[in-house]
Design a protein around this motif. Structure first.
Motif, PDB file in Angstrom:
ATOM      1  N   SER A 149      -3.862 -18.444 -10.159  1.00 16.78           N
ATOM      2  CA  SER A 149      -4.772 -17.647  -9.332  1.00 16.78           C
ATOM      3  C   SER A 149      -4.660 -17.928  -7.837  1.00 16.78           C
ATOM      4  O   SER A 149      -5.058 -17.097  -7.021  1.00 16.78           O
ATOM      5  CB  SER A 149      -6.219 -17.866  -9.784  1.00 16.78           C
ATOM      6  OG  SER A 149      -6.591 -19.230  -9.672  1.00 16.78           O
ATOM      7  N   LEU A 150      -4.107 -19.077  -7.445  1.00 18.46           N
ATOM      8  CA  LEU A 150      -3.942 -19.364  -6.021  1.00 18.46           C
ATOM      9  C   LEU A 150      -2.945 -18.412  -5.356  1.00 18.46           C
ATOM     10  O   LEU A 150      -3.015 -18.166  -4.153  1.00 18.46           O
ATOM     11  CB  LEU A 150      -3.491 -20.815  -5.818  1.00 18.46           C
ATOM     12  CG  LEU A 150      -4.546 -21.897  -6.053  1.00 18.46           C
ATOM     13  CD1 LEU A 150      -3.920 -23.276  -5.918  1.00 18.46           C
ATOM     14  CD2 LEU A 150      -5.713 -21.747  -5.081  1.00 18.46           C
ATOM     15  N   GLU A 151      -2.007 -17.880  -6.154  1.00 19.10           N
ATOM     16  CA  GLU A 151      -1.016 -16.936  -5.622  1.00 19.10           C
ATOM     17  C   GLU A 151      -1.315 -15.497  -6.023  1.00 19.10           C
ATOM     18  O   GLU A 151      -0.520 -14.597  -5.759  1.00 19.10           O
ATOM     19  CB  GLU A 151       0.385 -17.302  -6.135  1.00 19.10           C
ATOM     20  CG  GLU A 151       0.861 -18.688  -5.734  1.00 19.10           C
ATOM     21  CD  GLU A 151       0.392 -19.778  -6.691  1.00 19.10           C
ATOM     22  OE1 GLU A 151       0.330 -19.517  -7.896  1.00 19.10           O
ATOM     23  OE2 GLU A 151       0.077 -20.883  -6.208  1.00 19.10           O
ATOM     24  N   ALA A 152      -2.484 -15.264  -6.641  1.00 19.14           N
ATOM     25  CA  ALA A 152      -2.763 -13.966  -7.258  1.00 19.14           C
ATOM     26  C   ALA A 152      -3.233 -12.900  -6.277  1.00 19.14           C
ATOM     27  O   ALA A 152      -3.167 -11.704  -6.580  1.00 19.14           O
ATOM     28  CB  ALA A 152      -3.799 -14.128  -8.373  1.00 19.14           C
ATOM     29  N   PHE A 153      -3.749 -13.308  -5.109  1.00 22.41           N
ATOM     30  CA  PHE A 153      -4.332 -12.342  -4.173  1.00 22.41           C
ATOM     31  C   PHE A 153      -3.614 -12.394  -2.831  1.00 22.41           C
ATOM     32  O   PHE A 153      -3.276 -13.469  -2.334  1.00 22.41           O
ATOM     33  CB  PHE A 153      -5.825 -12.639  -3.978  1.00 22.41           C
ATOM     34  CG  PHE A 153      -6.629 -12.598  -5.253  1.00 22.41           C
ATOM     35  CD1 PHE A 153      -7.070 -11.396  -5.774  1.00 22.41           C
ATOM     36  CD2 PHE A 153      -6.910 -13.782  -5.944  1.00 22.41           C
ATOM     37  CE1 PHE A 153      -7.793 -11.356  -6.946  1.00 22.41           C
ATOM     38  CE2 PHE A 153      -7.637 -13.752  -7.129  1.00 22.41           C
ATOM     39  CZ  PHE A 153      -8.077 -12.535  -7.635  1.00 22.41           C
ATOM     40  N   ASP A 154      -3.429 -11.199  -2.242  1.00 22.79           N
ATOM     41  CA  ASP A 154      -2.832 -11.166  -0.906  1.00 22.79           C
ATOM     42  C   ASP A 154      -3.919 -11.335   0.157  1.00 22.79           C
ATOM     43  O   ASP A 154      -5.093 -11.556  -0.172  1.00 22.79           O
ATOM     44  CB  ASP A 154      -2.020  -9.882  -0.703  1.00 22.79           C
ATOM     45  CG  ASP A 154      -2.873  -8.613  -0.770  1.00 22.79           C
ATOM     46  OD1 ASP A 154      -4.111  -8.705  -0.592  1.00 22.79           O
ATOM     47  OD2 ASP A 154      -2.300  -7.532  -0.987  1.00 22.79           O
ATOM     48  N   GLU A 155      -3.552 -11.197   1.417  1.00 26.91           N
ATOM     49  CA  GLU A 155      -4.487 -11.448   2.512  1.00 26.91           C
ATOM     50  C   GLU A 155      -5.654 -10.469   2.543  1.00 26.91           C
ATOM     51  O   GLU A 155      -6.721 -10.778   3.060  1.00 26.91           O
ATOM     52  CB  GLU A 155      -3.737 -11.415   3.851  1.00 26.91           C
ATOM     53  CG  GLU A 155      -2.773 -12.583   4.040  1.00 26.91           C
ATOM     54  CD  GLU A 155      -2.083 -12.544   5.385  1.00 26.91           C
ATOM     55  OE1 GLU A 155      -2.336 -11.590   6.152  1.00 26.91           O
ATOM     56  OE2 GLU A 155      -1.307 -13.476   5.681  1.00 26.91           O
ATOM     57  N   SER A 156      -5.459  -9.294   1.972  1.00 26.87           N
ATOM     58  CA  SER A 156      -6.537  -8.298   1.940  1.00 26.87           C
ATOM     59  C   SER A 156      -7.359  -8.367   0.658  1.00 26.87           C
ATOM     60  O   SER A 156      -8.236  -7.541   0.441  1.00 26.87           O
ATOM     61  CB  SER A 156      -5.962  -6.892   2.111  1.00 26.87           C
ATOM     62  OG  SER A 156      -5.080  -6.578   1.040  1.00 26.87           O
ATOM     63  N   GLY A 157      -7.055  -9.364  -0.177  1.00 30.91           N
ATOM     64  CA  GLY A 157      -7.828  -9.548  -1.400  1.00 30.91           C
ATOM     65  C   GLY A 157      -7.359  -8.736  -2.579  1.00 30.91           C
ATOM     66  O   GLY A 157      -8.033  -8.693  -3.614  1.00 30.91           O
ATOM     67  N   GLU A 158      -6.197  -8.099  -2.455  1.00 32.14           N
ATOM     68  CA  GLU A 158      -5.659  -7.300  -3.559  1.00 32.14           C
ATOM     69  C   GLU A 158      -4.953  -8.195  -4.571  1.00 32.14           C
ATOM     70  O   GLU A 158      -4.281  -9.160  -4.199  1.00 32.14           O
ATOM     71  CB  GLU A 158      -4.683  -6.244  -3.033  1.00 32.14           C
ATOM     72  CG  GLU A 158      -5.325  -5.169  -2.165  1.00 32.14           C
ATOM     73  CD  GLU A 158      -6.338  -4.339  -2.910  1.00 32.14           C
ATOM     74  OE1 GLU A 158      -6.057  -3.960  -4.063  1.00 32.14           O
ATOM     75  OE2 GLU A 158      -7.405  -4.068  -2.346  1.00 32.14           O
ATOM     76  N   LEU A 159      -5.100  -7.870  -5.840  1.00 28.96           N
ATOM     77  CA  LEU A 159      -4.433  -8.607  -6.913  1.00 28.96           C
ATOM     78  C   LEU A 159      -2.966  -8.192  -6.964  1.00 28.96           C
ATOM     79  O   LEU A 159      -2.653  -7.002  -7.100  1.00 28.96           O
ATOM     80  CB  LEU A 159      -5.125  -8.306  -8.245  1.00 28.96           C
ATOM     81  CG  LEU A 159      -4.662  -9.046  -9.494  1.00 28.96           C
ATOM     82  CD1 LEU A 159      -4.754 -10.551  -9.321  1.00 28.96           C
ATOM     83  CD2 LEU A 159      -5.495  -8.602 -10.698  1.00 28.96           C
ATOM     84  N   VAL A 160      -2.060  -9.152  -6.830  1.00 30.06           N
ATOM     85  CA  VAL A 160      -0.639  -8.831  -6.674  1.00 30.06           C
ATOM     86  C   VAL A 160       0.119  -8.775  -8.001  1.00 30.06           C
ATOM     87  O   VAL A 160       1.262  -8.320  -8.028  1.00 30.06           O
ATOM     88  CB  VAL A 160       0.048  -9.847  -5.730  1.00 30.06           C
ATOM     89  CG1 VAL A 160      -0.593  -9.801  -4.351  1.00 30.06           C
ATOM     90  CG2 VAL A 160       0.016 -11.264  -6.308  1.00 30.06           C
TER      91      VAL A 160
END
Length: 211
Positions: A149-160
């Motif tokens: 989950s630490l890598e799951a979201f980009d800077e805008s909070g979107e799930l990648v």
């Protein structure tokens, strides 16, 4: 058709939890399908059995929001194969005092830094929510686990993670249907819901609870 109103509970008192990020993503991603208010438990007092089962003001405020919601989403991390103490404490307050989760539709999700997600914590939470003093209607056959989950979201909070977005969309669609059906089922059983809210172990031991 009225917009579905849901409460999202951040199941930890950590200020940096990816479970909070997950709920904010859910709130934004499904904003056209439901109104989702995110509630924190980090400022609730630790559970301490009160006299006459009266809830502190902060617990009563949370309880009132849960009472008015169509359904609830709880996002929990996993600490030592279980839910965090802060979440357990919050549920103890609710179970001992106002009992707003009785017959309330609940969807459980969870994020963790490792690859396995929060499967043991989710199983633990299901067991707790099935207790007579809580007796939530837990969405069956669904376990949304967000690992790494630490890598799951980009800077805008979107799930990648594209596969997880698709999985979450399917889960949320099922939950909306589950909420609708559950609320229809329980609408005419308000008296039984109140009976459940008045449950005490003394009644159960003495045979005073209607089966």
């Amino acid at each position: 058709m009225n917009e579905m109103k849901l409460i999202g509970i951040v199941g930890t008192n950590s200020s940096r939890s990816t479970n909070r990020q997950l709920l904010h993503y859910i709130q934004k991603h499904f904003s056209e399908q439901a109104e989702i208010e995110i509630c924190e438990i980090k400022d609730l007092p630790a559970f301490n059995e009160p006299e006459e089962a009266v809830a502190p003001a902060a617990v009563k405020e949370l309880s009132d929001k849960l009472d008015e919601a169509d359904g609830v989403i709880i996002s929990t991390p996993e600490y030592d194969h279980a839910i965090p103490a802060a979440l357990k404490s919050a549920l103890e307050w609710l179970s001992y005092t106002t009992r707003p989760l009785i017959d309330k539709s609940v969807m459980i999700v969870g994020a963790s830094h490792g690859s396995l997600g929060s499967s043991r914590a989710q199983a633990h939470l299901r067991q707790i929510l099935d207790a007579p003093e809580l007796k939530a209607r837990i969405m069956p056959g669904m376990e949304f686990l967000l690992g790494r989950s630490l890598e799951a979201f980009d800077e805008s909070g979107e799930l990648v993670y594209g596969d997880k977005v698709t999985e979450l969309e399917e889960c949320f669609e099922e939950f909306q249907l589950f909420v609708t059906l559950t609320n229809q089922l329980t609408k005419d059983q308000r008296f039984k819901t109140e009976q459940k809210r008045n449950f005490t172990w003394e009644q159960a031991v003495n045979g005073g609870i209607e089966k």
